[in-house]
Motif scaffolding. Sequence first.
Motif, PDB file in Angstrom:
ATOM      1  N   GLN A   1      -5.616 -11.951   8.379  1.00 13.92           N
ATOM      2  CA  GLN A   1      -4.269 -11.559   7.962  1.00 13.92           C
ATOM      3  C   GLN A   1      -4.372 -10.935   6.579  1.00 13.92           C
ATOM      4  O   GLN A   1      -4.843 -11.572   5.632  1.00 13.92           O
ATOM      5  CB  GLN A   1      -3.315 -12.748   7.941  1.00 13.92           C
ATOM      6  CG  GLN A   1      -1.899 -12.381   7.517  1.00 13.92           C
ATOM      7  CD  GLN A   1      -0.927 -13.538   7.733  1.00 13.92           C
ATOM      8  OE1 GLN A   1      -1.050 -14.292   8.689  1.00 13.92           O
ATOM      9  NE2 GLN A   1       0.031 -13.678   6.834  1.00 13.92           N
TER      10      GLN A   1
ATOM     11  N   ILE B   1      -3.761  -9.129  11.507  1.00 10.41           N
ATOM     12  CA  ILE B   1      -2.318  -9.055  11.295  1.00 10.41           C
ATOM     13  C   ILE B   1      -2.109  -8.391   9.941  1.00 10.41           C
ATOM     14  O   ILE B   1      -2.799  -8.703   8.972  1.00 10.41           O
ATOM     15  CB  ILE B   1      -1.694 -10.468  11.282  1.00 10.41           C
ATOM     16  CG1 ILE B   1      -1.827 -11.137  12.652  1.00 10.41           C
ATOM     17  CG2 ILE B   1      -0.234 -10.424  10.832  1.00 10.41           C
ATOM     18  CD1 ILE B   1      -1.576 -12.631  12.606  1.00 10.41           C
TER      19      ILE B   1
ATOM     20  N   LEU C   1       3.530  -8.388  10.393  1.00  7.75           N
ATOM     21  CA  LEU C   1       4.320  -9.520   9.923  1.00  7.75           C
ATOM     22  C   LEU C   1       5.297  -9.051   8.865  1.00  7.75           C
ATOM     23  O   LEU C   1       4.908  -8.368   7.912  1.00  7.75           O
ATOM     24  CB  LEU C   1       3.384 -10.599   9.368  1.00  7.75           C
ATOM     25  CG  LEU C   1       4.018 -11.873   8.808  1.00  7.75           C
ATOM     26  CD1 LEU C   1       3.089 -13.070   9.061  1.00  7.75           C
ATOM     27  CD2 LEU C   1       4.300 -11.763   7.296  1.00  7.75           C
TER      28      LEU C   1
ATOM     29  N   ALA D   1      -0.570  -7.737  15.291  1.00  5.88           N
ATOM     30  CA  ALA D   1       0.863  -7.829  15.030  1.00  5.88           C
ATOM     31  C   ALA D   1       1.126  -7.393  13.592  1.00  5.88           C
ATOM     32  O   ALA D   1       0.234  -7.448  12.743  1.00  5.88           O
ATOM     33  CB  ALA D   1       1.386  -9.249  15.247  1.00  5.88           C
TER      34      ALA D   1
END
Length: 212
Positions: free
Chosen positions: A83, A101, A126, A124
């Motif tokens: 992330q 992410i 965020l 994804a």
Amino acid sequence: MKMIRSKICGFTRPQDALAAAQLGVDAVGLVFYPPSKRFVSIEQAQAIVRVLPPFVSVVALFVNENTERIRQVLAQVPVDILQFHGDETPEFCRQFNRPYIKAVRVQNTDDIIAAQQQYPDARAVLFDAHIEGEYGGTGHRFDWAMLPDQLSGHWILSGGLTPENIGEAVKITGAKIIDVSSGVESAPGIKSAEKIAALLAAMDEPNISEPE
């Protein structure tokens, strides 16, 4: 049936991560950003991951970190997903051959649309609150009304989520994946099993996943 997937970020103690996994959290987040109150060393991260049952994802969070340090962490901690919470480019994010992410600190709807276009290969995107000089875990939310009615691909709702407002957040946004840090803590980096349980229970309320 469970409709909403959950990540709790910023664990610093193995017992808290194990409790979260036993309650049904899908992913645990480990913060490798030294200025953070929730920063963990490689040794701490190893201890946390060691207690987790299978099928719970481990997410490693970095903020404008150098490539060498990220590779060092990946070589020593079994990380499932990266992330990136800083100003990393798509090219930087994808060089590690690991699902990632990309977090975006939202100031307006254009930020949301641009991020989805800029990081098309992210697992994804965020969406978090924009607080000057801060990178997540602030306890602040952004205006959920800025989210477009239709968003392509996978996206994650974050920023100021708590057991008390998660129902409203999901109803307004239609989020299917949420990421919570300070909202389930008794102190920075110390997670409350009671608050995590309350968050998950509020998420599982009947019809909660249907936006109004």
